[in-house]
Design a protein around this motif. Sequence first.
Motif, mmCIF file in Angstrom:
data_model
loop_
_atom_site.group_PDB
_atom_site.id
_atom_site.type_symbol
_atom_site.label_atom_id
_atom_site.label_comp_id
_atom_site.label_asym_id
_atom_site.label_seq_id
_atom_site.Cartn_x
_atom_site.Cartn_y
_atom_site.Cartn_z
ATOM 1 N N PRO A 1 0.801 -1.237 0.000
ATOM 2 C CA PRO A 1 0.000 0.000 0.000
ATOM 3 C C PRO A 1 0.827 1.277 0.000
ATOM 4 O O PRO A 1 0.414 2.286 -0.594
ATOM 5 C CB PRO A 1 -0.838 -0.142 1.279
ATOM 6 N N GLN A 2 1.979 1.272 0.677
ATOM 7 C CA GLN A 2 2.840 2.458 0.714
ATOM 8 C C GLN A 2 3.124 3.005 -0.673
ATOM 9 O O GLN A 2 3.204 4.230 -0.867
ATOM 10 C CB GLN A 2 4.163 2.116 1.403
ATOM 11 N N LYS A 3 3.285 2.119 -1.658
ATOM 12 C CA LYS A 3 3.714 2.537 -2.997
ATOM 13 C C LYS A 3 2.579 3.124 -3.839
ATOM 14 O O LYS A 3 2.830 3.615 -4.948
ATOM 15 C CB LYS A 3 4.349 1.355 -3.733
ATOM 16 N N ASN A 4 1.330 3.044 -3.337
ATOM 17 C CA ASN A 4 0.197 3.688 -4.020
ATOM 18 C C ASN A 4 0.030 3.182 -5.454
ATOM 19 O O ASN A 4 -0.297 3.948 -6.373
ATOM 20 C CB ASN A 4 0.400 5.206 -4.017
ATOM 21 N N LEU A 5 0.245 1.884 -5.641
ATOM 22 C CA LEU A 5 0.251 1.325 -6.995
ATOM 23 C C LEU A 5 -1.120 1.326 -7.661
ATOM 24 O O LEU A 5 -1.218 1.510 -8.881
ATOM 25 C CB LEU A 5 0.811 -0.100 -6.968
ATOM 26 N N MET A 6 -2.176 1.108 -6.893
ATOM 27 C CA MET A 6 -3.503 1.095 -7.508
ATOM 28 C C MET A 6 -3.824 2.462 -8.109
ATOM 29 O O MET A 6 -4.402 2.553 -9.194
ATOM 30 C CB MET A 6 -4.566 0.680 -6.496
ATOM 31 N N PHE A 7 -3.446 3.526 -7.437
ATOM 32 C CA PHE A 7 -3.643 4.879 -7.970
ATOM 33 C C PHE A 7 -2.810 5.075 -9.234
ATOM 34 O O PHE A 7 -3.298 5.623 -10.237
ATOM 35 C CB PHE A 7 -3.255 5.905 -6.907
ATOM 36 N N LEU A 8 -1.553 4.627 -9.190
ATOM 37 C CA LEU A 8 -0.675 4.715 -10.362
ATOM 38 C C LEU A 8 -1.315 4.026 -11.567
ATOM 39 O O LEU A 8 -1.343 4.580 -12.682
ATOM 40 C CB LEU A 8 0.681 4.101 -10.029
ATOM 41 N N ILE A 9 -1.848 2.822 -11.338
ATOM 42 C CA ILE A 9 -2.410 2.019 -12.424
ATOM 43 C C ILE A 9 -3.717 2.610 -12.935
ATOM 44 O O ILE A 9 -3.964 2.662 -14.153
ATOM 45 C CB ILE A 9 -2.591 0.563 -11.954
ATOM 46 N N GLU A 10 -4.562 3.066 -12.025
ATOM 47 C CA GLU A 10 -5.830 3.680 -12.447
ATOM 48 C C GLU A 10 -5.576 4.898 -13.325
ATOM 49 O O GLU A 10 -6.275 5.123 -14.313
ATOM 50 C CB GLU A 10 -6.644 4.067 -11.216
ATOM 51 N N GLY A 11 -4.556 5.688 -12.965
ATOM 52 C CA GLY A 11 -4.214 6.849 -13.781
ATOM 53 C C GLY A 11 -3.684 6.458 -15.143
ATOM 54 O O GLY A 11 -3.991 7.113 -16.150
ATOM 55 N N TRP A 12 -2.881 5.400 -15.189
ATOM 56 C CA TRP A 12 -2.370 4.931 -16.483
ATOM 57 C C TRP A 12 -3.513 4.462 -17.382
ATOM 58 O O TRP A 12 -3.551 4.806 -18.571
ATOM 59 C CB TRP A 12 -1.373 3.796 -16.265
ATOM 60 N N VAL A 13 -4.453 3.712 -16.830
ATOM 61 C CA VAL A 13 -5.610 3.251 -17.611
ATOM 62 C C VAL A 13 -6.424 4.451 -18.102
ATOM 63 O O VAL A 13 -6.853 4.492 -19.264
ATOM 64 C CB VAL A 13 -6.494 2.298 -16.772
ATOM 65 N N ALA A 14 -6.616 5.450 -17.231
ATOM 66 C CA ALA A 14 -7.360 6.649 -17.637
ATOM 67 C C ALA A 14 -6.639 7.399 -18.748
ATOM 68 O O ALA A 14 -7.274 7.926 -19.677
ATOM 69 C CB ALA A 14 -7.563 7.552 -16.426
ATOM 70 N N ALA A 15 -5.308 7.436 -18.673
ATOM 71 C CA ALA A 15 -4.531 8.102 -19.730
ATOM 72 C C ALA A 15 -4.676 7.368 -21.056
ATOM 73 O O ALA A 15 -4.778 7.988 -22.129
ATOM 74 C CB ALA A 15 -3.061 8.189 -19.323
ATOM 75 N N LEU A 16 -4.681 6.034 -21.001
ATOM 76 C CA LEU A 16 -4.910 5.253 -22.225
ATOM 77 C C LEU A 16 -6.250 5.593 -22.843
ATOM 78 O O LEU A 16 -6.372 5.791 -24.061
ATOM 79 C CB LEU A 16 -4.871 3.757 -21.907
ATOM 80 N N ILE B 1 12.154 0.531 -19.699
ATOM 81 C CA ILE B 1 11.364 1.650 -19.180
ATOM 82 C C ILE B 1 11.771 2.971 -19.832
ATOM 83 O O ILE B 1 12.947 3.342 -19.848
ATOM 84 C CB ILE B 1 11.523 1.749 -17.652
ATOM 85 N N ASP B 2 10.775 3.670 -20.354
ATOM 86 C CA ASP B 2 10.989 5.007 -20.910
ATOM 87 C C ASP B 2 10.596 6.110 -19.939
ATOM 88 O O ASP B 2 11.096 7.230 -20.031
ATOM 89 C CB ASP B 2 10.171 5.164 -22.199
ATOM 90 N N LEU B 3 9.672 5.801 -19.027
ATOM 91 C CA LEU B 3 9.222 6.768 -18.024
ATOM 92 C C LEU B 3 8.983 6.015 -16.719
ATOM 93 O O LEU B 3 8.141 5.124 -16.651
ATOM 94 C CB LEU B 3 7.927 7.462 -18.464
ATOM 95 N N PHE B 4 9.763 6.372 -15.688
ATOM 96 C CA PHE B 4 9.647 5.709 -14.387
ATOM 97 C C PHE B 4 8.654 6.467 -13.522
ATOM 98 O O PHE B 4 8.717 7.698 -13.417
ATOM 99 C CB PHE B 4 11.017 5.671 -13.705
ATOM 100 N N LEU B 5 7.739 5.737 -12.872
ATOM 101 C CA LEU B 5 6.743 6.357 -11.999
ATOM 102 C C LEU B 5 6.942 5.905 -10.561
ATOM 103 O O LEU B 5 7.152 4.719 -10.294
ATOM 104 C CB LEU B 5 5.322 5.975 -12.433
ATOM 105 N N LEU B 6 6.861 6.839 -9.621
ATOM 106 C CA LEU B 6 6.878 6.522 -8.198
ATOM 107 C C LEU B 6 5.954 7.517 -7.496
ATOM 108 O O LEU B 6 6.282 8.699 -7.373
ATOM 109 C CB LEU B 6 8.296 6.616 -7.625
ATOM 110 N N LEU B 7 4.799 7.031 -7.079
ATOM 111 C CA LEU B 7 3.752 7.897 -6.510
ATOM 112 C C LEU B 7 3.444 7.515 -5.068
ATOM 113 O O LEU B 7 2.308 7.631 -4.605
ATOM 114 C CB LEU B 7 2.481 7.806 -7.368
ATOM 115 N N SER B 8 4.447 7.083 -4.339
ATOM 116 C CA SER B 8 4.281 6.573 -2.982
ATOM 117 C C SER B 8 3.627 7.598 -2.056
ATOM 118 O O SER B 8 3.798 8.811 -2.214
ATOM 119 C CB SER B 8 5.634 6.189 -2.401
ATOM 120 N N HIS B 9 2.908 7.068 -1.065
ATOM 121 C CA HIS B 9 2.374 7.927 -0.011
ATOM 122 C C HIS B 9 3.508 8.501 0.819
ATOM 123 O O HIS B 9 3.436 9.637 1.289
ATOM 124 C CB HIS B 9 1.434 7.121 0.895
ATOM 125 N N PHE B 10 4.558 7.721 1.031
ATOM 126 C CA PHE B 10 5.706 8.187 1.802
ATOM 127 C C PHE B 10 6.943 7.401 1.386
ATOM 128 O O PHE B 10 6.865 6.259 0.950
ATOM 129 C CB PHE B 10 5.474 8.054 3.314
#
Length: 398
Positions: free
Chosen positions: A224-239, A288-297
């Motif tokens: 949960p710390q890494k906030n991956l579900m938010f990262l993925i939801e945003g990627w799907v929305a961008a698609l 990887i062309d673009l690295f994402l890290l959207l952690s809560h902390f």
Amino acid sequence: MSSSEPDRPIILLVSSNSSGRGGGEKYLVYLTAALRELGSKVHALVSTAEYMNVWDLELEAAGAAVHRLDLKSLAQRPLRFFQSITDYAQIRRIARFCKDLRPDGIVVNQQYDEDGLDYLAGALASGCKNVCGVMHLPMTAKKHERFLGRFRGIVLKSWYERHAYSLILVSKGAQREFEKYYPKPRPTYVVNSAIPVERRAQAPKRVIWSDDVPVIGFIGQFVPQKNLMFLIEGWVAALRSGSRSRLLLIGDGPQRADIERYLEANAPSGSWSITGWKERPEEYAGNIDLFLLLSHFEGLSLSLLEAASKGIPCLIADFNGAEEVLERAPWVSQTSSMDLTRYVADLSLALASLNEGKSASQAQVSQFNNYFSPRRMALEMLKTLRLVDPPITAKGIV
């Protein structure tokens, strides 16, 4: 000592035995190799827990003399730090070990403010004059929201007031968070984390997709710390909004099943891949062309340092450690908000910048790597331990 280089001090590194996959233990491996290069004799103390076997091997390979004791970690205690600070048998066991070894300095790895307190108490009880803890995540910003949060804070503040040691935080943001909550110890010090040369090098790439569609990537634990579900939801929305990219997740963890279910239901087939844990993740990171890290902390993320050290464009959240990376890496950008709509806009903009061919110069990457070098980290550690004068503060050398 007054020289600018150490005179072969004996350093004991103590793991809090938190995880078989933890960044804190990896930090000790990197620190071991750098201290050895500076001429220090390095010993490491880890528990006999089976999941710590991997760190036994890595620490030994880095040049440490590894010692194993039957020690409990915080995760093994139902009452968490309330039990660790009153486990006098373990505290005495650690103190006896340290007395017998007689190191010049002891470094205890603290994942966060409640971790490693019994290890620190044992190190201090040994009589060693140079004891420091390295704290990665203060975890104080929302402590009052946790179970018994205010009571925990009262007990912890009392413990820190009664145990005088040199506390190192791995970023300026982590230092500010700790000092805002705890009045002691003072002063605290900042020694930014680092990554070794072999983690920066471009490894042979294991091709996952052979076309030129940009690949968005993440490396780390699926927690949960890494906030991956938010990262993925945003990627799907961008698609869905027209951005063209693929998703590569390098790692594993307890959230993997939920992530796979979401991607199978919402992302096009063949547009994403999960590699699981890899011995050489850098071989896959070459995609990887673009690295994402959207952690809560974070403290100062090693996976972010590894990506940025290769000049890979990154989009990150506003967590501790972001400040140091952003000021040294113009190819790293920060999402302006953790609102999904704003994040999707920032992600789309970052993908568009890739198409414009913007990239970091070799000189910029070299400057970044020169700063985030293990040698710099180890030397600052020795100065903070007062084994090389003078100590380091957030503003530099005292």
